[in-house]
Design a protein around this motif. Structure first.
Motif, short mmCIF file in Angstrom:
data_model
loop_
_atom_site.label_atom_id
_atom_site.label_comp_id
_atom_site.label_asym_id
_atom_site.label_seq_id
_atom_site.Cartn_x
_atom_site.Cartn_y
_atom_site.Cartn_z
N VAL A 189 1.98 -0.20 -3.77
CA VAL A 189 2.74 -0.13 -2.52
C VAL A 189 2.76 -1.52 -1.88
O VAL A 189 1.76 -2.00 -1.36
CB VAL A 189 2.14 0.93 -1.57
N LYS A 238 4.75 -2.72 0.60
CA LYS A 238 5.29 -2.86 1.96
C LYS A 238 4.52 -3.91 2.75
O LYS A 238 3.30 -3.99 2.63
CB LYS A 238 5.22 -1.52 2.70
N ASN A 241 8.26 1.50 1.93
CA ASN A 241 8.49 2.62 2.83
C ASN A 241 9.66 2.42 3.80
O ASN A 241 9.97 3.31 4.57
CB ASN A 241 7.21 2.96 3.62
N ILE A 300 9.06 5.47 -0.62
CA ILE A 300 8.02 6.43 -0.27
C ILE A 300 7.97 6.73 1.23
O ILE A 300 7.13 7.52 1.67
CB ILE A 300 6.62 5.94 -0.73
N LEU A 359 1.12 13.64 1.64
CA LEU A 359 0.26 12.67 2.31
C LEU A 359 -0.95 13.42 2.86
O LEU A 359 -0.78 14.38 3.62
CB LEU A 359 0.99 12.07 3.51
N MET A 391 -3.97 7.57 -1.95
CA MET A 391 -3.72 6.20 -1.55
C MET A 391 -5.04 5.42 -1.75
O MET A 391 -5.95 5.91 -2.41
CB MET A 391 -3.27 6.15 -0.09
N SER A 392 -5.12 4.21 -1.19
CA SER A 392 -6.30 3.37 -1.45
C SER A 392 -7.62 4.10 -1.17
O SER A 392 -8.58 3.98 -1.93
CB SER A 392 -6.25 2.09 -0.61
N ARG A 441 -0.36 6.22 -5.05
CA ARG A 441 0.35 5.16 -4.33
C ARG A 441 -0.68 4.27 -3.62
O ARG A 441 -1.27 4.68 -2.64
CB ARG A 441 1.30 5.78 -3.30
N GLY A 448 -1.72 0.58 -1.89
CA GLY A 448 -1.26 -0.67 -1.29
C GLY A 448 -2.40 -1.63 -1.03
O GLY A 448 -2.64 -2.57 -1.78
N ARG A 488 -3.29 -4.96 5.40
CA ARG A 488 -2.04 -5.34 6.08
C ARG A 488 -2.32 -5.65 7.53
O ARG A 488 -3.26 -5.11 8.12
CB ARG A 488 -1.05 -4.18 6.01
C1 LIG Z 1 1.43 2.66 2.93
C2 LIG Z 1 1.54 3.88 2.13
C3 LIG Z 1 0.68 4.10 1.03
C4 LIG Z 1 -0.41 3.13 0.60
O1 LIG Z 1 -1.40 3.05 1.57
P1 LIG Z 1 -2.73 2.16 1.31
O2 LIG Z 1 -3.72 2.78 2.23
O3 LIG Z 1 -2.38 0.77 1.67
O4 LIG Z 1 -3.11 2.30 -0.11
C5 LIG Z 1 0.87 5.27 0.29
N1 LIG Z 1 1.82 6.17 0.61
C6 LIG Z 1 2.64 5.99 1.66
C7 LIG Z 1 3.67 7.04 1.95
C8 LIG Z 1 2.54 4.85 2.44
O5 LIG Z 1 3.37 4.68 3.49
#
Ligand SMILES: *Cc1c(COP(=O)(O)O)cnc(C)c1O
Length: 229
Positions: free
Chosen positions: A32, A34, A55, A76, A160, A201-202, A217, A219, A226
């Motif tokens: 990810v 973004k 995103n 996403i 999510l 996610m992370s 996913r 990031g 970020r």
């Molecule tokens: C930003 C985002 C992620 C990744 O998040 P991290 O905590 O940085 O890994 C995954 N899914 C969606 C929908 C996001 O907006």
């Protein structure tokens, strides 16, 4: 730095899969990107990575134009119908479809470009006030609508987890999404097949893999923290 983080996450994914008795090849890592500039994305690309997620359409479109053609791009973020046309010529997978008007717009724009766009239906699993995704009860109607379209392929569900430190709650939510996928898997048409589960996610991809995610996913664990979310 980015190449190193990527390879250590890939190793971690492989060992989590092994522990869970799963084939690592069935888990796709979407990086990810973004808020990160194209130079950072290229570092991951040069390390061999190809799946990237954004995103916001305003950010996705210039990145799709600037970066190599063989990248597989995932949208996403919250979807606005009026922005679909901006990415329809290039985006590979839209993971955030939540209503029939999204399907209609994607169908129309994909047809104009004579393409098929892969989509995931995002389901609200988090019980939060600010809901993201359709309600589980809305799934049958959405899948049925999609089955009548010819420029869309529904490949699975996306969810999510709640923003909470309570990992047990997040695990429950991942299990819920897995159960919904099993429940609706029987609804299989030529262009609807719920193969994929995009979750994790992370902070929680380990649990997501244990609970059956096929797309994770990630990031910040790849690109660093970020400045803004
Ligand atoms: C930003 C985002 C992620 C990744 O998040 P991290 O905590 O940085 O890994 C995954 N899914 C969606 C929908 C996001 O907006």
């Amino acid at each position: 730095m980015i190449a190193k983080r990527l390879s250590s996450i890939k190793e971690d994914i492989a060992s989590l899969c092994e522990k869970a008795g799963r084939d690592p090849d069935e888990v796709t890592l979407v990086a990810v990107s973004k808020t990160y500039p194209v130079e950072r994305i290229l570092e991951a690309y040069d390390a061999g990575h190809r799946h990237f997620g954004e995103n916001r359409v305003q950010e996705l479109v210039p990145k799709m134009q600037a970066l190599p053609d063989d990248i597989i791009w995932h949208m996403i973020g919250t979807l606005q119908s009026n922005k679909v046309r901006l990415m329809a010529d290039r985006v590979n997978c839209i993971q955030s479809v939540v209503k029939t008007s999204h399907l209609k717009e994607i169908e129309k724009r994909a047809a104009m470009h004579e393409r098929t766009i892969s989509v995931l239906v995002q389901v609200n699993i988090s019980n939060e006030d600010q809901k993201s995704g359709c309600e589980p009860e809305e799934l049958p109607a959405l899948l049925d609508h999609a089955s009548q379209l010819s420029h869309i392929r529904v490949d699975g569900l996306m969810g999510l987890g709640e923003l909470t430190a309570n990992r047990d709650r997040i695990r429950e939510q991942f299990r819920h999404l897995f159960a919904l996928r099993e429940q609706h898997r029987a609804f299989s048409r030529s262009n609807v097949s719920l193969e994929h589960l995009s979750m994790g996610m992370s902070a929680d991809y380990d649990m997501a893999i244990e609970e059956g995610a096929t797309i994770i996913r990630i990031g910040s664990a790849i690109f660093g923290e970020r400045d803004y979310p």
